[in-house]
Structures are given as structure tokens and as C-alpha cells.
Design a protein around this motif. Structure first.
Motif, mmCIF file in Angstrom:
data_model
loop_
_atom_site.group_PDB
_atom_site.id
_atom_site.type_symbol
_atom_site.label_atom_id
_atom_site.label_comp_id
_atom_site.label_asym_id
_atom_site.label_seq_id
_atom_site.Cartn_x
_atom_site.Cartn_y
_atom_site.Cartn_z
ATOM 1 N N ARG A 1 0.575 -1.161 0.441
ATOM 2 C CA ARG A 1 -0.230 -0.266 0.253
ATOM 3 C C ARG A 1 0.714 1.209 -0.361
ATOM 4 N N GLY A 2 2.114 0.962 1.016
ATOM 5 C CA GLY A 2 2.891 2.560 0.687
ATOM 6 C C GLY A 2 3.470 3.269 -0.678
ATOM 7 N N VAL A 3 4.117 1.285 -1.425
ATOM 8 C CA VAL A 3 4.269 2.002 -2.485
ATOM 9 C C VAL A 3 3.920 2.126 -3.358
ATOM 10 N N ALA A 4 2.367 1.669 -3.625
ATOM 11 C CA ALA A 4 1.696 1.922 -4.480
ATOM 12 C C ALA A 4 1.022 3.073 -4.947
ATOM 13 N N THR A 5 0.962 3.336 -3.110
ATOM 14 C CA THR A 5 -0.129 5.154 -2.801
ATOM 15 C C THR A 5 1.362 6.254 -3.896
ATOM 16 N N ALA A 6 3.041 5.868 -2.553
ATOM 17 C CA ALA A 6 3.024 6.715 -3.403
ATOM 18 C C ALA A 6 3.400 6.488 -5.068
ATOM 19 N N SER A 7 3.032 5.414 -5.820
ATOM 20 C CA SER A 7 4.035 5.685 -7.000
ATOM 21 C C SER A 7 2.265 6.436 -7.913
ATOM 22 N N HIS A 8 1.329 6.548 -7.466
ATOM 23 C CA HIS A 8 0.373 7.266 -7.692
ATOM 24 C C HIS A 8 0.764 9.248 -7.267
ATOM 25 N N MET A 9 1.150 9.631 -5.847
ATOM 26 C CA MET A 9 1.590 10.630 -5.552
ATOM 27 C C MET A 9 2.985 10.928 -6.429
ATOM 28 N N PHE A 10 3.472 9.749 -7.295
ATOM 29 C CA PHE A 10 4.712 9.924 -7.845
ATOM 30 C C PHE A 10 4.591 10.334 -9.378
ATOM 31 N N THR A 11 3.416 9.758 -9.425
ATOM 32 C CA THR A 11 3.286 10.169 -10.715
ATOM 33 C C THR A 11 2.664 12.116 -10.965
ATOM 34 N N ARG A 12 1.498 11.810 -10.171
ATOM 35 C CA ARG A 12 1.410 13.523 -9.834
ATOM 36 C C ARG A 12 2.320 14.687 -9.756
ATOM 37 N N ILE A 13 3.174 14.026 -9.594
ATOM 38 C CA ILE A 13 3.892 14.992 -8.564
ATOM 39 C C ILE A 13 4.838 15.611 -9.237
ATOM 40 N N LEU A 14 5.115 14.132 -10.752
ATOM 41 C CA LEU A 14 6.557 14.414 -11.979
ATOM 42 C C LEU A 14 5.582 14.710 -12.844
ATOM 43 N N GLY A 15 4.291 14.943 -12.596
ATOM 44 C CA GLY A 15 3.843 15.800 -13.607
ATOM 45 C C GLY A 15 3.460 17.885 -13.152
ATOM 46 N N ASN A 16 3.362 17.296 -12.083
ATOM 47 C CA ASN A 16 3.932 18.823 -11.422
ATOM 48 C C ASN A 16 4.686 19.746 -11.682
ATOM 49 N N THR A 17 6.023 18.410 -12.039
ATOM 50 C CA THR A 17 7.278 18.735 -12.409
ATOM 51 C C THR A 17 7.561 18.896 -13.489
ATOM 52 N N LEU A 18 7.231 18.468 -14.359
ATOM 53 C CA LEU A 18 7.527 18.081 -15.400
ATOM 54 C C LEU A 18 6.984 19.834 -16.440
ATOM 55 N N GLY A 19 5.371 19.623 -15.533
ATOM 56 C CA GLY A 19 4.662 20.960 -16.471
ATOM 57 C C GLY A 19 5.063 21.772 -15.700
ATOM 58 N N ALA A 20 5.710 22.297 -15.253
ATOM 59 C CA ALA A 20 6.073 23.038 -14.257
ATOM 60 C C ALA A 20 7.206 23.852 -15.368
ATOM 61 N N ALA A 21 7.409 22.714 -15.879
ATOM 62 C CA ALA A 21 9.324 23.125 -17.180
ATOM 63 C C ALA A 21 8.617 23.094 -18.180
ATOM 64 N N LEU A 22 7.889 22.628 -18.903
ATOM 65 C CA LEU A 22 7.313 22.267 -20.058
ATOM 66 C C LEU A 22 6.600 23.848 -20.168
ATOM 67 N N LEU A 23 5.863 24.100 -19.564
ATOM 68 C CA LEU A 23 5.000 25.512 -19.637
ATOM 69 C C LEU A 23 5.475 26.668 -19.365
ATOM 70 N N GLY A 24 6.953 26.114 -18.181
ATOM 71 C CA GLY A 24 7.905 27.212 -17.904
ATOM 72 C C GLY A 24 8.442 28.070 -19.733
ATOM 73 N N GLY A 25 9.049 27.028 -19.851
ATOM 74 C CA GLY A 25 9.628 27.061 -20.976
ATOM 75 C C GLY A 25 9.050 27.562 -22.342
ATOM 76 N N ILE A 26 7.216 26.903 -22.333
ATOM 77 C CA ILE A 26 7.060 27.723 -23.583
ATOM 78 C C ILE A 26 6.790 29.161 -23.232
ATOM 79 N N LEU A 27 6.582 29.355 -21.672
ATOM 80 C CA LEU A 27 6.313 30.905 -21.395
ATOM 81 C C LEU A 27 6.880 31.949 -22.125
ATOM 82 N N ASN A 28 8.569 31.179 -21.318
ATOM 83 C CA ASN A 28 10.297 32.183 -22.106
ATOM 84 C C ASN A 28 10.531 32.181 -23.323
ATOM 85 N N ALA A 29 9.962 30.687 -23.955
ATOM 86 C CA ALA A 29 10.075 30.784 -25.520
ATOM 87 C C ALA A 29 9.366 31.897 -26.464
ATOM 88 N N ARG A 30 8.021 32.138 -25.974
ATOM 89 C CA ARG A 30 6.968 33.298 -26.065
ATOM 90 C C ARG A 30 7.131 34.599 -26.228
#
Length: 509
Positions: free
Chosen positions: A403-432
Motif C-alpha cells: 500500500r505504501g509503494v502503490a500510494t507513493a507511485s500515484h503521488m509520484f506520477t502526480r508530482i512528476l506531472g507537476n514537475t514536468l508541467g512547470a518545466a514544460l509550461l515555463g519553457g513555453i512561456l519564455n519561448a513565447r
């Protein structure tokens, strides 16, 4: 050879007998810990324009979020595995301590680089706080109770979103932005005291094997990917050797990570979990919704303050409207989840999410603040339905020792989405924004660049700028953020497609 150690665990039987009466007090400790991490997000999003105006470094704006999220994402699977091996209590306590040390240091930052480093220290602790709190809820409460408790946890986000912007606005305007970090300290200490006093765990002999290589390979995978998304097309041309190097490192790190997880005795993210369709679809949708969420919470205050010219407090309350609807939705969804059904709840959430994101894809400055507020409220309704359902169904689809690792796997993908999203969208903002300002300099001769954009977010410095410069900066910021939210809309479509693959007969009991 790995030495035998004592591993602290909780069994379901022990919970029902010795800990059952203390569950409300333990829940208070968990609510305080989650409140601490939740209010951090709402306060700093509101305070960031003022922080940037003070410290400078507009081009590093997204790294304040990305650095924090990177360390959080990488450590979540590690903490989840450690919680299954050594118990929940010591892991969450260590996480809170690290978070508080980072919070204290952030308030003393004198440059944007220092702030990013201390935010990474905060992220190192945050990786344990929320996933282990969620795991403990899964340990302490039955399936029928979890939906209601998840509603309580979601309400903490709503409360923090109301208090956070108001308190953050007061700190920024009347005291000092450092207090948006320092206010975490008494909250974290109180949570630790409750956990130490009331959460008791029994011990069992076990031989732990920590997957350090898996953690290293994950770092090698995610870090260059973030640099690529932020700097591609702005810091480095897309056909340059640094971009090629980062692509190679990302691919190499991913291959090594997957190989390591197949042969590690105790993998930090068992790949067998992903064979479970419930977990794999929930995690992929968690990744995409994480990108959407960071796109809203990170860039909406900048739009409201820089383009529509709201005060930090007013902009914070617009953002808070999402968390208020989120908490209401999560509470209702938790109570109706089993009756309504997992799949129907998720599909409904996906459709509502797409409707909410559409508001941001078409918004214009002349629409005023109530238009994006309406979209934020609708997105909050969707997130409350989706995140509550994903968490409950994942925890219910695995045994206690996963349960700990399964819950963490979901939290990981959500935070990874936050991480990549901040980088991707920040890159789009600067590039534009960067090329737009360069074009305006060439045509009008105005001194406008990313550094001058810092001054647009500071009322005092903005007052010194000419109206023509202000108009150019506002137009550039508006156009750039439109590109950001068009990308977010496309990701919302992908999320809905993923959701339709969720099993029609998900486990209900």
C-alpha cells in the motif's frame, strides 16, 4: 551484506484494537502535516510576483516550483518503499523535519538561486509528508471510511486555499514575504508532537534492501528532461549539443531505471504494479492532471497580477476558489463513491475537467477576473472527484505490504506531472515571451526584456515605467500565457482519453 534490522509496521488487527481509539488524534496530526504542505502552495503562488520583484530572476521563475517538485517527485517512491520496510511513523517524521529546515532557510534567501536551492531542500522533505499521510489513512480506515476521510483531507486544501492567499497577501504587503515560509514551522512542530505521542507501531524482523540505484537512475532521467523543457529554444537552440546531451541522458536514465526495477530485490517502484490496469490508468491520468494543475496554480496569479492588475490578495482568492470547490467536491465524492461507482465518478471528473480548462484556453484580459475564476471553480470540482477516486481505488487494489509503494507511485506520477508541467509550461512561456519582446525592441526601440518583466509585477517599480512599456509587457505576457493554456487544454483532452480506458468493473469492496 545487508544487516538485519528491526522494521516497524502496523497490522490491520493492531489498528482495530490498540490504535482505533487514538485514530482521531492521529488524523489531526496528518491533517496538520497536509495543511502545512497545502498552504505552502497557495501562499507561494500568490507571493511569487513580489519575490521575483525583490530577488530578480524572472527567467528562473519556474525553477522555484520545478526544483521543489523535482526533489519531491524523486523521493516519493523512496519514502513509500521505506514506509513499507521501516514503518510510516519514522519516515513521515523525517520528512517533516527536512521540510521545516528548508522552510526556515527559504525565508533567508537573498538571491533567486538560493531560494531555488532551499526550495529543493523543502521538496526533499515534502516527498514524505503527503504520500505517507495518505498511506496512513489507508492503514487506519476501512474502504467505506476512506472516502469520507479523503473528503476531510481535501477540505484541508480548501481551508488552506482560503487562508493562504489572505495571509500571504498580508505578509507580502505589510510584513515580509519570508513569513510565507516561516509560518510552516509551528504547524509542523505541532504535527510531529501528535504523531510522536499517539501513533504507536509494533516491530517485526525484516531484511531491508534499499533501491539506491533506482533512485539515482530516476534522478538521471528527470533532471535533464526538466532542463530540456525549460531551456530548449530559449537558453539553447533545439539543434545544439546541450539539447542532444540532455535527450541522451534522459533516454539512458530511463532505460537503466527500468532495468534496475526488474532486478532489484526491493524495487522502489515495482513494475508489476503497472500491470494492474487500475493503477496504470490512474497513474497516467495523475501525470496529466498534475501538469494541468501546475499550469493553473503557477501561472494564474502572474496573469491576474501582471495582465489584469489585481492585488496579490485578490489574485490569491481567485486561485483559492478552485480549492474551495475541490474540497466540496472531494467530500461529496467520498461519500457517494461506492454508490456511484469508481469508473463513472472518474469519467464524470474527466469531462468536467475539460470544460473547466476550456475557460483558460479562450480567456482574454477584457473578460476580467470572474471568467478565469469560473474556470478554476469547475476545475476544482473535477480534481476533487478524480483525486479522491484514484487514491481510494489504488489503495484498495493492493495488500497492506504494497500500500505504501502503490500510494507513493500515484503521488509520484502526480508530482512528476507537476514537475514536468512547470518545466514544460515555463519553457513555453519564455519561448513565447522572449522573441515577442525582442521583436518589440527592434520595432519600437523600447527597453523591454525578461528582466524588465520583473518590474511589471512590482507596483512600485511598475509606476516608474512608461505606459507604452507597460502595455507592451502586458500584451507579451497575455500572448505567452495563452500559449501555455492552449497546451494545458490539449493535455486535458489526453486525460479524458486515458480515463475511458479505466476498467469498467473496478474493484468495489
Amino acid at each position: 551484506m545487508i544487516q538485519e534490522r528491526e522494521t516497524i509496521i502496523i497490522s490491520t488487527q493492531e489498528i482495530s484494537s490498540s490504535i482505533h481509539q487514538k485514530r482521531p488524534l492521529i488524523l489531526v496530526a496528518l491533517l496538520l502535516a497536509i495543511f502545512m504542505s497545502a498552504i505552502e502552495g497557495t501562499i507561494i503562488a500568490t507571493a511569487m510576483p513580489s519575490i521575483v520583484a525583490d530577488l530578480g530572476g524572472f527567467s528562473l521563475f519556474s525553477w522555484v516550483f520545478s526544483g521543489y517538485l523535482l526533489l519531491q517527485a524523486i523521493t516519493i517512491p523512496i519514502y513509500g518503499k521505506l514506509a513499507d520496510l521501516f514503518g510510516r511513523k519514522p519516515v513521515i517524521l523525517i520528512g517533516i523535519i527536512l521540510f521545516l529546515i528548508g522552510s526556515l532557510a527559504c525565508g533567508f534567501a537573498e538571491t533567486m538561486v538560493q531560494l531555488i536551492f532551499f526550495r529543493m531542500l523543502q521538496g526533499l522533505g515534502a516527498g514524505a509528508v503527503q504520500p505517507i499521510a495518505m498511506t496512513l489513512v489507508g492503514d487506519l480506515y476501512s474502504l467505506e471510511e476512506r472516502g469520507k476521510i479523503q473528503g476531510y483531507l481535501a477540505s484541508v486544501w480548501g481551508i488552506s486555499s482560503v487562508i493562504g492567499p489572505a495571509v500571504g497577501g498580508l505578509f507580502v504587503q505589510f510584513i515580509d514575504w519570508a513569513w510565507v515560509f516561516w509560518m510552516n514551522i509551528p504547524i509542523g512542530i505541532l504535527s510531529m508532537v501528535f504523531l510522536i505521542l499517539f501513533l504507536k507501531e509494533t516491530t517485526e524482523k525484516k531484511k531491508p534492501a534499499i533501491d539506491y540505484l533506482g533512485s539515482l537512475y530516476l534522478l538521471i532521467t528527470v533532471s535533464p528532461l526538466m532542463l530540456l523543457l525549460i531551456g530548449g529554444g530559449t537558453i539553447w537552440p533545439w539543434n545544439s549539443w546541450p539539447i542532444l546531451l540532455m535527450v541522451v541522458l534522459t533516454v539512458l536514465g530511463l532505460v537503466l531505471f527500468l532495468l534496475q526495477e526488474t532486478r532489484a530485490p526491493e524495487p522502489m517502484m515495482p513494475l508489476t504494479l503497472w500491470k494492474n490496469r487500475i493503477i496504470s490508468i490512474s497513474n497516467l491520468a495523475g501525470l496529466t492532471t498534475g501538469i494541468i494543475l501546475i499550469g493553473l496554480s503557477t501561472f494564474l496569479p502572474t496573469y491576474l497580477q501582471g495582465v489584469i492588475e489585481l492585488t496579490p490578495t485578490a489574485a490569491g482568492f481567485v486561485l483559492a476558489s478552485m480549492s474551495i470547490s475541490w474540497s466540496i467536491s472531494a467530500t461529496v465524492a467520498g461519500k457517494k463513491l461506492i454508490h456511484f461507482g469508481f469508473r463513472r465518478m472518474i469519467v464524470a471528473g474527466g469531462v468536467i475537467l475539460l470544460i473547466g480548462v476550456s475557460f483558460f484556453a479562450v480567456m482574454k484580459p477584457e473578460y476580467g477576473p470572474y471568467f478565469p475564476m469560473s474556470g478554476a471553480i469547475i476545475i476544482g470540482l473535477a480534481m476533487g472527484m478524480l483525486y479522491t477516486t484514484f487514491t481510494v481505488v489504488i489503495q484498495n487494489s493492493v495488500p497492506w505490504n504494497q500500500r505504501g509503494v502503490a500510494t507513493a507511485s500515484h503521488m509520484f506520477t502526480r508530482i512528476l506531472g507537476n514537475t514536468l508541467g512547470a518545466a514544460l509550461l515555463g519553457g513555453i512561456l519564455n519561448a513565447r515571451l522572449g522573441p515577442f519582446l525582442a521583436q518589440q525592441r527592434a520595432v519600437t526601440g523600447l527597453n523591454v526584456d525578461l528582466d524588465v518583466a520583473n518590474e511589471l509585477l512590482d507596483p512600485e517599480k511598475k509606476a516608474v515605467l512608461s505606459q507604452q512599456v507597460v502595455d507592451v509587457l502586458k500584451e507579451g505576457l497575455s500572448l505567452s500565457l495563452h500559449s501555455v493554456y492552449m497546451t494545458v487544454a490539449a493535455i486535458a483532452v489526453i486525460t479524458l482519453i486515458l480515463i475511458f480506458f479505466f476498467p469498467k468493473k473496478a474493484l468495489q469492496s
